[in-house]
Write an enzyme that holds these catalytic residues in place. Sequence first.
Site, PDB file in Angstrom:
ATOM      1  CB  SER A   1      -4.178  -1.514  -2.330  1.00 22.41           C
ATOM      2  OG  SER A   1      -2.812  -1.742  -2.544  1.00 22.41           O
ATOM      3  CE  LYS A   2      -4.167  -4.594 -10.442  1.00 23.83           C
ATOM      4  NZ  LYS A   2      -5.112  -4.870 -11.495  1.00 23.83           N
ATOM      5  NE  ARG A   3      -0.900   0.951  -8.140  1.00 24.13           N
ATOM      6  CZ  ARG A   3      -0.601   1.936  -8.927  1.00 24.13           C
ATOM      7  NH1 ARG A   3       0.412   2.704  -8.658  1.00 24.13           N
ATOM      8  NH2 ARG A   3      -1.310   2.188 -10.006  1.00 24.13           N
TER       9      ARG A   3
END
Length: 477
Positions: free
Chosen positions: A249-251
Amino acid sequence: MSQLRTRFAPSPTGYLHIGGLRTALYSYLYAKKNGGKFILRIEDTDQGRYVEGAVEIIYRTLHETGLNYDEGPDVGGDYGPYIQSQRANEYMFYAKKLVESGHAYYCFCSEERLESLPAVNGARRYDKHCLSLSKEEVEKRIAAGEKFVIRQNMPTEGSTTYHDAVYGDITIDNSELEDQILIKSDGMPTYNFANVIDDHLMGINCVMRGIEYLSSTPKYNLLYDALGWERPMYIHMPPIMKDAQHKLSKRNGDASYEDLIVKGFLKDAIINYIALLGWSPKDDTEKMSFDELLAKFDVSGINKSPSIFDPLKLAWLNSLYIKEMSPEAFAEYATPWIDNCYLKNFDKALVCKLIQSRIETFAEIEDKLRFLVDFGAFDSSLYDNQKQKTDATVAKEILPLVRDKFDKVKTWDNQHLYEALIELAQELGVKNGKVLWPARIALTGLAATPGGASEIAELLGKSETLRRLDSSIAQLN
Ligand code: GLU
Protein backbone atom coordinates in the site's frame (compact mmCIF):
# COMPACT_ATOMS: atom_id res chain seq x y z
CA MET A 1 -16.33 -0.14 -31.43
CA SER A 2 -14.60 3.12 -32.31
CA GLN A 3 -10.89 3.47 -31.65
CA LEU A 4 -9.90 2.01 -28.29
CA ARG A 5 -9.12 4.66 -25.66
CA THR A 6 -7.70 3.62 -22.29
CA ARG A 7 -6.54 5.89 -19.50
CA PHE A 8 -4.39 6.06 -16.42
CA ALA A 9 -5.94 8.33 -13.80
CA PRO A 10 -3.60 8.69 -10.83
CA SER A 11 -4.17 11.01 -7.90
CA PRO A 12 -1.09 13.14 -7.24
CA THR A 13 -0.46 11.91 -3.72
CA GLY A 14 3.27 11.11 -3.80
CA TYR A 15 5.58 8.73 -5.57
CA LEU A 16 4.17 6.49 -8.26
CA HIS A 17 3.39 3.28 -6.48
CA ILE A 18 3.92 -0.14 -8.01
CA GLY A 19 0.16 -0.77 -8.22
CA GLY A 20 -0.34 2.50 -10.10
CA LEU A 21 2.50 1.79 -12.44
CA ARG A 22 1.03 -1.63 -13.20
CA THR A 23 -2.32 -0.02 -14.08
CA ALA A 24 -0.50 2.38 -16.38
CA LEU A 25 1.51 -0.43 -17.96
CA TYR A 26 -1.45 -2.71 -18.64
CA SER A 27 -3.54 0.19 -19.97
CA TYR A 28 -0.70 1.24 -22.24
CA LEU A 29 -0.04 -2.29 -23.51
CA TYR A 30 -3.71 -3.00 -24.10
CA ALA A 31 -4.22 0.26 -26.01
CA LYS A 32 -1.11 -0.17 -28.14
CA LYS A 33 -1.83 -3.81 -28.96
CA ASN A 34 -5.21 -2.78 -30.24
CA GLY A 35 -4.22 0.30 -32.20
CA GLY A 36 -5.72 2.51 -29.52
CA LYS A 37 -4.79 5.58 -27.54
CA PHE A 38 -3.45 5.75 -23.99
CA ILE A 39 -4.43 8.84 -22.03
CA LEU A 40 -3.20 10.39 -18.79
CA ARG A 41 -5.62 12.20 -16.50
CA ILE A 42 -4.61 13.73 -13.19
CA GLU A 43 -7.31 13.25 -10.53
CA ASP A 44 -6.67 16.11 -8.16
CA THR A 45 -10.09 16.92 -6.77
CA ASP A 46 -9.24 15.55 -3.34
CA GLN A 47 -7.24 18.63 -2.38
CA GLY A 48 -6.55 17.28 1.10
CA ARG A 49 -4.36 14.51 -0.29
CA TYR A 50 -2.54 16.63 -2.89
CA VAL A 51 1.25 16.45 -2.61
CA GLU A 52 3.44 19.15 -4.13
CA GLY A 53 5.62 17.79 -6.93
CA ALA A 54 3.65 14.55 -7.29
CA VAL A 55 2.33 15.47 -10.75
CA GLU A 56 5.88 15.94 -12.02
CA ILE A 57 6.82 12.54 -10.60
CA ILE A 58 3.96 10.97 -12.56
CA TYR A 59 5.04 12.63 -15.82
CA ARG A 60 8.68 11.75 -15.27
CA THR A 61 8.06 8.12 -14.33
CA LEU A 62 5.78 7.47 -17.29
CA HIS A 63 8.21 9.07 -19.74
CA GLU A 64 11.19 7.28 -18.22
CA THR A 65 9.53 3.89 -18.39
CA GLY A 66 8.41 4.40 -21.99
CA LEU A 67 4.70 4.56 -21.11
CA ASN A 68 4.27 7.56 -23.35
CA TYR A 69 0.70 8.77 -23.33
CA ASP A 70 -0.91 10.07 -26.49
CA GLU A 71 -2.85 12.71 -24.59
CA GLY A 72 -2.34 14.28 -21.20
CA PRO A 73 -1.86 17.54 -19.29
CA ASP A 74 1.69 18.15 -20.51
CA VAL A 75 1.29 16.81 -24.04
CA GLY A 76 -2.18 18.14 -24.87
CA GLY A 77 -4.90 16.50 -26.93
CA ASP A 78 -8.44 17.10 -28.18
CA TYR A 79 -10.24 15.90 -25.07
CA GLY A 80 -8.90 18.24 -22.40
CA PRO A 81 -8.71 19.45 -19.78
CA TYR A 82 -6.66 16.49 -18.58
CA ILE A 83 -6.53 17.77 -15.02
CA GLN A 84 -9.70 17.02 -13.14
CA SER A 85 -9.89 20.22 -11.10
CA GLN A 86 -10.01 22.21 -14.33
CA ARG A 87 -13.30 20.61 -15.28
CA ALA A 88 -15.18 21.74 -12.16
CA ASN A 89 -18.07 23.57 -13.88
CA GLU A 90 -18.95 20.60 -16.00
CA TYR A 91 -19.49 18.33 -13.02
CA MET A 92 -22.07 20.73 -11.62
CA PHE A 93 -23.75 20.94 -15.02
CA TYR A 94 -24.22 17.17 -15.23
CA ALA A 95 -25.19 16.88 -11.56
CA LYS A 96 -28.00 19.36 -12.16
CA LYS A 97 -29.09 17.41 -15.22
CA LEU A 98 -29.34 14.31 -13.04
CA VAL A 99 -31.37 16.25 -10.47
CA GLU A 100 -33.79 17.29 -13.21
CA SER A 101 -34.25 13.74 -14.40
CA GLY A 102 -34.76 12.45 -10.85
CA HIS A 103 -31.49 10.48 -10.71
CA ALA A 104 -29.98 12.81 -8.13
CA TYR A 105 -31.18 15.21 -5.46
CA TYR A 106 -30.03 18.01 -3.18
CA CYS A 107 -29.34 17.05 0.40
CA PHE A 108 -29.10 19.56 3.27
CA CYS A 109 -28.68 17.13 6.13
CA SER A 110 -26.38 18.25 8.90
CA GLU A 111 -23.38 16.28 10.14
CA GLU A 112 -25.27 15.64 13.39
CA ARG A 113 -28.25 14.16 11.59
CA LEU A 114 -26.04 11.95 9.44
CA GLU A 115 -24.23 10.73 12.51
CA SER A 116 -27.49 9.89 14.24
CA LEU A 117 -28.56 7.53 11.45
CA PRO A 118 -28.63 3.88 12.50
CA ALA A 119 -25.71 1.75 11.36
CA VAL A 120 -26.51 -1.34 9.28
CA ASN A 121 -23.75 -3.97 9.38
CA GLY A 122 -21.37 -1.43 10.85
CA ALA A 123 -21.96 1.17 8.13
CA ARG A 124 -24.24 4.19 8.29
CA ARG A 125 -26.51 4.48 5.31
CA TYR A 126 -28.17 7.65 4.16
CA ASP A 127 -31.93 7.30 4.42
CA LYS A 128 -33.04 9.40 1.40
CA HIS A 129 -34.42 11.99 3.84
CA CYS A 130 -33.99 14.95 1.46
CA LEU A 131 -35.39 13.14 -1.56
CA SER A 132 -38.87 14.18 -0.47
CA LEU A 133 -38.11 17.92 -0.43
CA SER A 134 -40.15 19.89 -2.93
CA LYS A 135 -38.44 21.80 -5.74
CA GLU A 136 -39.59 25.11 -4.18
CA GLU A 137 -38.21 24.19 -0.76
CA VAL A 138 -34.88 23.20 -2.30
CA GLU A 139 -34.65 26.47 -4.23
CA LYS A 140 -35.54 28.47 -1.14
CA ARG A 141 -32.85 26.81 0.96
CA ILE A 142 -30.21 27.22 -1.72
CA ALA A 143 -31.15 30.88 -2.13
CA ALA A 144 -30.83 31.30 1.65
CA GLY A 145 -27.23 30.12 1.37
CA GLU A 146 -27.70 26.77 3.08
CA LYS A 147 -24.92 24.26 2.50
CA PHE A 148 -25.83 21.28 0.37
CA VAL A 149 -24.46 18.21 -1.35
CA ILE A 150 -25.92 16.42 -4.37
CA ARG A 151 -26.59 12.71 -3.97
CA GLN A 152 -27.24 9.98 -6.49
CA ASN A 153 -30.77 8.58 -6.20
CA MET A 154 -30.23 4.83 -6.27
CA PRO A 155 -33.06 2.48 -7.24
CA THR A 156 -34.21 0.52 -4.21
CA GLU A 157 -35.31 -2.57 -6.09
CA GLY A 158 -33.85 -4.85 -8.74
CA SER A 159 -30.19 -5.39 -9.47
CA THR A 160 -27.47 -4.02 -11.70
CA THR A 161 -25.18 -6.29 -13.71
CA TYR A 162 -22.15 -5.59 -15.82
CA HIS A 163 -19.42 -7.62 -17.41
CA ASP A 164 -15.80 -7.34 -16.36
CA ALA A 165 -13.20 -8.76 -18.75
CA VAL A 166 -11.32 -10.43 -15.89
CA TYR A 167 -13.91 -11.17 -13.21
CA GLY A 168 -16.88 -11.98 -15.45
CA ASP A 169 -20.46 -10.88 -14.71
CA ILE A 170 -20.80 -8.78 -11.59
CA THR A 171 -24.27 -8.33 -10.13
CA ILE A 172 -25.22 -6.14 -7.20
CA ASP A 173 -28.64 -5.74 -5.61
CA ASN A 174 -29.63 -2.12 -5.98
CA SER A 175 -30.82 -2.11 -2.37
CA GLU A 176 -27.16 -2.40 -1.38
CA LEU A 177 -26.23 0.82 -3.12
CA GLU A 178 -26.11 3.92 -0.96
CA ASP A 179 -27.18 7.30 -2.27
CA GLN A 180 -23.59 8.38 -2.68
CA ILE A 181 -22.52 12.00 -2.81
CA LEU A 182 -21.79 13.28 -6.31
CA ILE A 183 -21.05 16.91 -5.49
CA LYS A 184 -19.55 17.83 -2.14
CA SER A 185 -20.50 20.88 -0.08
CA ASP A 186 -17.45 22.73 -1.45
CA GLY A 187 -18.87 22.31 -4.96
CA MET A 188 -16.20 19.78 -5.96
CA PRO A 189 -17.19 16.40 -7.37
CA THR A 190 -16.38 13.16 -5.57
CA TYR A 191 -14.21 10.62 -7.34
CA ASN A 192 -17.33 8.48 -7.69
CA PHE A 193 -18.94 11.12 -9.88
CA ALA A 194 -15.95 12.69 -11.59
CA ASN A 195 -14.59 9.42 -12.97
CA VAL A 196 -17.78 8.85 -14.96
CA ILE A 197 -18.02 12.38 -16.31
CA ASP A 198 -14.34 12.48 -17.18
CA ASP A 199 -14.25 9.08 -18.81
CA HIS A 200 -17.25 9.91 -20.95
CA LEU A 201 -16.11 13.39 -21.95
CA MET A 202 -12.67 12.04 -22.78
CA GLY A 203 -14.10 9.31 -24.99
CA ILE A 204 -12.67 6.58 -22.76
CA ASN A 205 -14.24 3.31 -23.82
CA CYS A 206 -12.08 0.94 -21.78
CA VAL A 207 -11.57 1.48 -18.06
CA MET A 208 -8.70 -0.46 -16.49
CA ARG A 209 -8.15 -0.08 -12.77
CA GLY A 210 -7.65 -1.88 -9.48
CA ILE A 211 -10.10 -4.41 -8.10
CA GLU A 212 -11.06 -2.02 -5.28
CA TYR A 213 -13.39 -0.35 -7.79
CA LEU A 214 -15.12 -3.56 -8.90
CA SER A 215 -18.03 -3.24 -6.48
CA SER A 216 -18.55 0.52 -7.00
CA THR A 217 -18.79 0.15 -10.74
CA PRO A 218 -22.54 -0.65 -10.72
CA LYS A 219 -23.09 2.83 -9.26
CA TYR A 220 -21.06 4.32 -12.08
CA ASN A 221 -23.00 2.32 -14.62
CA LEU A 222 -26.28 3.70 -13.26
CA LEU A 223 -24.86 7.17 -13.89
CA TYR A 224 -23.92 6.28 -17.47
CA ASP A 225 -27.43 4.93 -17.98
CA ALA A 226 -29.10 7.96 -16.40
CA LEU A 227 -27.15 10.31 -18.65
CA GLY A 228 -27.89 8.19 -21.71
CA TRP A 229 -24.22 7.40 -22.27
CA GLU A 230 -22.66 4.18 -23.41
CA ARG A 231 -20.91 2.25 -20.64
CA PRO A 232 -17.21 1.55 -21.19
CA MET A 233 -15.64 -1.88 -21.19
CA TYR A 234 -14.17 -2.76 -17.77
CA ILE A 235 -10.95 -4.54 -16.91
CA HIS A 236 -10.30 -4.75 -13.17
CA MET A 237 -6.94 -5.98 -11.94
CA PRO A 238 -6.12 -8.24 -9.00
CA PRO A 239 -4.64 -6.75 -5.84
CA ILE A 240 -0.90 -6.68 -5.26
CA MET A 241 -0.06 -8.01 -1.82
CA LYS A 242 2.93 -7.54 0.43
CA ASP A 243 2.28 -10.96 1.93
CA ALA A 244 -0.68 -13.32 2.28
CA GLN A 245 -2.53 -10.89 4.57
CA HIS A 246 -1.47 -7.38 3.70
CA LYS A 247 -1.94 -5.32 0.59
CA LEU A 248 1.06 -3.49 -0.77
CA SER A 249 0.00 0.00 0.00
CA LYS A 250 1.00 3.47 -0.97
CA ARG A 251 -0.17 4.78 2.39
CA ASN A 252 2.29 2.56 4.22
CA GLY A 253 5.09 3.78 1.99
CA ASP A 254 5.58 0.41 0.30
CA ALA A 255 7.51 0.16 -2.94
CA SER A 256 7.33 3.01 -5.38
CA TYR A 257 9.11 3.16 -8.73
CA GLU A 258 11.58 5.76 -7.49
CA ASP A 259 12.39 3.74 -4.34
CA LEU A 260 13.27 0.78 -6.50
CA ILE A 261 15.49 2.86 -8.75
CA VAL A 262 17.30 4.21 -5.68
CA LYS A 263 17.74 0.64 -4.45
CA GLY A 264 19.57 -0.21 -7.65
CA PHE A 265 16.94 -1.86 -9.80
CA LEU A 266 16.91 -1.21 -13.52
CA LYS A 267 13.92 0.35 -15.22
CA ASP A 268 13.57 -2.56 -17.66
CA ALA A 269 13.64 -5.14 -14.89
CA ILE A 270 11.08 -3.20 -12.86
CA ILE A 271 8.69 -2.95 -15.80
CA ASN A 272 9.23 -6.61 -16.65
CA TYR A 273 8.54 -7.64 -13.06
CA ILE A 274 5.51 -5.39 -12.67
CA ALA A 275 4.03 -6.89 -15.82
CA LEU A 276 4.13 -10.28 -14.11
CA LEU A 277 2.27 -9.02 -11.03
CA GLY A 278 -1.15 -10.23 -12.06
CA TRP A 279 -0.49 -11.35 -15.62
CA SER A 280 1.42 -14.11 -17.34
CA PRO A 281 1.89 -14.88 -21.02
CA LYS A 282 0.58 -18.15 -22.44
CA ASP A 283 4.06 -19.58 -22.76
CA ASP A 284 4.93 -18.64 -19.14
CA THR A 285 8.07 -16.74 -20.16
CA GLU A 286 9.34 -14.56 -17.32
CA LYS A 287 12.04 -12.39 -18.78
CA MET A 288 10.54 -10.11 -21.39
CA SER A 289 11.70 -6.87 -22.96
CA PHE A 290 9.22 -4.06 -23.44
CA ASP A 291 8.70 -5.10 -27.07
CA GLU A 292 8.08 -8.69 -26.03
CA LEU A 293 5.54 -7.50 -23.48
CA LEU A 294 3.81 -5.58 -26.23
CA ALA A 295 3.75 -8.64 -28.42
CA LYS A 296 2.52 -11.01 -25.71
CA PHE A 297 0.18 -8.93 -23.57
CA ASP A 298 -3.35 -10.21 -23.57
CA VAL A 299 -6.26 -9.57 -21.20
CA SER A 300 -6.98 -13.30 -20.98
CA GLY A 301 -3.62 -13.67 -19.21
CA ILE A 302 -4.66 -11.37 -16.31
CA ASN A 303 -5.21 -13.47 -13.17
CA LYS A 304 -8.13 -13.13 -10.84
CA SER A 305 -6.17 -14.02 -7.73
CA PRO A 306 -3.93 -11.62 -5.81
CA SER A 307 -0.24 -11.53 -6.61
CA ILE A 308 2.49 -11.13 -4.04
CA PHE A 309 5.23 -8.59 -4.56
CA ASP A 310 8.35 -10.72 -4.23
CA PRO A 311 11.53 -8.64 -3.88
CA LEU A 312 13.68 -11.75 -4.38
CA LYS A 313 12.16 -12.47 -7.74
CA LEU A 314 12.57 -8.85 -8.77
CA ALA A 315 16.23 -9.04 -7.71
CA TRP A 316 16.72 -12.21 -9.74
CA LEU A 317 15.22 -10.60 -12.84
CA ASN A 318 17.33 -7.51 -12.23
CA SER A 319 20.49 -9.61 -12.16
CA LEU A 320 19.63 -11.01 -15.59
CA TYR A 321 19.26 -7.51 -16.98
CA ILE A 322 22.52 -6.43 -15.33
CA LYS A 323 24.41 -9.38 -16.83
CA GLU A 324 23.31 -8.57 -20.34
CA MET A 325 24.37 -4.90 -20.20
CA SER A 326 27.37 -3.99 -22.33
CA PRO A 327 30.45 -3.18 -20.19
CA GLU A 328 30.10 0.47 -21.23
CA ALA A 329 26.44 0.67 -20.27
CA PHE A 330 27.14 -1.08 -16.99
CA ALA A 331 29.99 1.30 -16.15
CA GLU A 332 27.88 4.32 -16.93
CA TYR A 333 24.97 3.13 -14.80
CA ALA A 334 27.22 1.98 -11.95
CA THR A 335 29.15 5.26 -11.82
CA PRO A 336 27.03 7.01 -9.14
CA TRP A 337 27.20 3.94 -6.89
CA ILE A 338 30.97 3.77 -7.31
CA ASP A 339 31.64 7.48 -7.08
CA ASN A 340 29.59 7.92 -3.94
CA CYS A 341 31.58 5.55 -1.76
CA TYR A 342 35.12 4.37 -0.98
CA LEU A 343 35.22 2.72 -4.42
CA LYS A 344 35.87 6.06 -6.08
CA ASN A 345 39.57 5.51 -5.24
CA PHE A 346 39.76 2.32 -7.29
CA ASP A 347 40.05 1.72 -11.01
CA LYS A 348 36.44 1.96 -12.16
CA ALA A 349 36.81 -0.34 -15.15
CA LEU A 350 38.30 -3.06 -12.94
CA VAL A 351 35.61 -2.65 -10.30
CA CYS A 352 32.95 -2.98 -12.99
CA LYS A 353 34.59 -6.02 -14.56
CA LEU A 354 34.76 -7.72 -11.20
CA ILE A 355 31.26 -6.97 -10.05
CA GLN A 356 28.94 -6.92 -13.08
CA SER A 357 28.09 -10.61 -13.10
CA ARG A 358 27.97 -10.87 -9.32
CA ILE A 359 25.27 -8.48 -8.17
CA GLU A 360 21.50 -8.47 -8.23
CA THR A 361 21.14 -4.73 -7.58
CA PHE A 362 23.49 -1.80 -7.98
CA ALA A 363 23.16 -0.95 -4.31
CA GLU A 364 25.04 -4.19 -3.52
CA ILE A 365 28.24 -2.95 -5.14
CA GLU A 366 29.29 -0.98 -2.08
CA ASP A 367 28.88 -3.88 0.37
CA LYS A 368 30.20 -6.65 -1.82
CA LEU A 369 33.55 -4.95 -2.34
CA ARG A 370 34.03 -3.53 1.13
CA PHE A 371 36.93 -5.94 1.70
CA LEU A 372 38.93 -3.74 -0.65
CA VAL A 373 39.21 -1.22 2.19
CA ASP A 374 38.44 -3.35 5.25
CA PHE A 375 41.15 -5.80 6.09
CA GLY A 376 42.36 -7.01 9.44
CA ALA A 377 43.01 -10.10 11.55
CA PHE A 378 40.91 -13.13 10.63
CA ASP A 379 40.46 -16.69 11.78
CA SER A 380 43.03 -19.02 10.20
CA SER A 381 40.39 -21.75 9.90
CA LEU A 382 39.30 -19.86 6.77
CA TYR A 383 42.23 -21.58 5.03
CA ASP A 384 40.52 -24.93 5.61
CA ASN A 385 39.14 -26.23 2.37
CA GLN A 386 38.78 -29.96 1.91
CA LYS A 387 38.22 -29.81 -1.81
CA GLN A 388 41.35 -27.77 -2.44
CA LYS A 389 43.20 -29.71 0.27
CA THR A 390 44.29 -26.59 2.08
CA ASP A 391 44.51 -25.45 5.67
CA ALA A 392 46.57 -23.05 7.74
CA THR A 393 49.66 -25.27 7.52
CA VAL A 394 49.48 -25.37 3.73
CA ALA A 395 48.89 -21.62 3.67
CA LYS A 396 51.96 -21.04 5.81
CA GLU A 397 54.04 -22.88 3.27
CA ILE A 398 52.45 -21.45 0.10
CA LEU A 399 51.91 -17.78 0.96
CA PRO A 400 55.61 -16.73 1.10
CA LEU A 401 56.01 -18.31 -2.35
CA VAL A 402 52.97 -16.41 -3.63
CA ARG A 403 54.49 -13.24 -2.27
CA ASP A 404 57.76 -13.89 -4.14
CA LYS A 405 55.97 -14.65 -7.38
CA PHE A 406 53.83 -11.53 -7.13
CA ASP A 407 56.81 -9.40 -6.28
CA LYS A 408 58.43 -10.45 -9.52
CA VAL A 409 55.40 -9.90 -11.77
CA LYS A 410 56.32 -7.25 -14.34
CA THR A 411 52.89 -6.26 -15.56
CA TRP A 412 50.46 -5.90 -12.70
CA ASP A 413 47.26 -7.18 -14.25
CA ASN A 414 44.91 -10.09 -13.76
CA GLN A 415 46.35 -12.14 -16.60
CA HIS A 416 49.98 -11.91 -15.46
CA LEU A 417 49.09 -12.36 -11.81
CA TYR A 418 47.00 -15.40 -12.62
CA GLU A 419 49.79 -16.88 -14.72
CA ALA A 420 52.22 -16.38 -11.82
CA LEU A 421 49.93 -18.34 -9.48
CA ILE A 422 49.44 -21.17 -11.97
CA GLU A 423 53.18 -21.31 -12.59
CA LEU A 424 53.71 -21.67 -8.85
CA ALA A 425 51.20 -24.55 -8.65
CA GLN A 426 52.99 -26.28 -11.50
CA GLU A 427 56.39 -25.83 -9.92
CA LEU A 428 55.04 -27.33 -6.68
CA GLY A 429 53.27 -30.10 -8.57
CA VAL A 430 49.93 -29.30 -6.86
CA LYS A 431 46.46 -28.52 -8.15
CA ASN A 432 45.83 -24.82 -8.92
CA GLY A 433 43.29 -24.54 -6.13
CA LYS A 434 45.90 -25.32 -3.52
CA VAL A 435 47.58 -22.02 -4.40
CA LEU A 436 44.56 -19.96 -5.47
CA TRP A 437 42.48 -20.61 -2.35
CA PRO A 438 44.97 -19.56 0.32
CA ALA A 439 46.09 -16.62 -1.80
CA ARG A 440 42.53 -15.25 -2.00
CA ILE A 441 41.89 -15.81 1.71
CA ALA A 442 45.18 -14.09 2.58
CA LEU A 443 44.21 -11.06 0.49
CA THR A 444 40.68 -10.65 1.80
CA GLY A 445 40.16 -12.51 5.06
CA LEU A 446 36.81 -13.66 3.72
CA ALA A 447 35.44 -17.09 2.84
CA ALA A 448 33.57 -15.74 -0.17
CA THR A 449 34.34 -12.74 -2.36
CA PRO A 450 33.55 -11.68 -5.88
CA GLY A 451 36.54 -12.62 -7.98
CA GLY A 452 39.64 -14.70 -7.39
CA ALA A 453 43.07 -13.88 -5.95
CA SER A 454 44.53 -12.43 -9.13
CA GLU A 455 41.54 -10.19 -9.94
CA ILE A 456 41.53 -8.89 -6.38
CA ALA A 457 45.30 -8.35 -6.38
CA GLU A 458 45.01 -6.38 -9.60
CA LEU A 459 42.48 -4.06 -7.99
CA LEU A 460 44.38 -3.69 -4.75
CA GLY A 461 47.60 -2.78 -6.56
CA LYS A 462 51.04 -4.14 -5.86
CA SER A 463 51.95 -2.48 -2.58
CA GLU A 464 48.62 -3.17 -0.86
CA THR A 465 48.69 -6.76 -2.14
CA LEU A 466 52.16 -7.35 -0.72
CA ARG A 467 51.24 -5.61 2.52
CA ARG A 468 48.21 -7.88 2.97
CA LEU A 469 50.23 -10.99 2.16
CA ASP A 470 52.86 -9.98 4.71
CA SER A 471 50.23 -9.37 7.35
CA SER A 472 48.50 -12.71 6.68
CA ILE A 473 51.82 -14.56 6.75
CA ALA A 474 52.69 -12.87 10.04
CA GLN A 475 49.37 -13.97 11.49
CA LEU A 476 50.23 -17.59 10.79
CA ASN A 477 53.50 -17.48 12.69
N1 GLU B 1 -7.59 8.34 -8.97
C1 GLU B 1 -7.93 6.96 -8.77
C2 GLU B 1 -6.78 6.28 -8.06
O1 GLU B 1 -5.67 6.81 -8.04
C3 GLU B 1 -8.13 6.32 -10.13
C4 GLU B 1 -9.07 5.20 -10.18
C5 GLU B 1 -9.48 4.95 -11.63
O2 GLU B 1 -8.61 4.54 -12.40
O3 GLU B 1 -10.63 5.19 -11.97
O4 GLU B 1 -6.96 5.24 -7.48
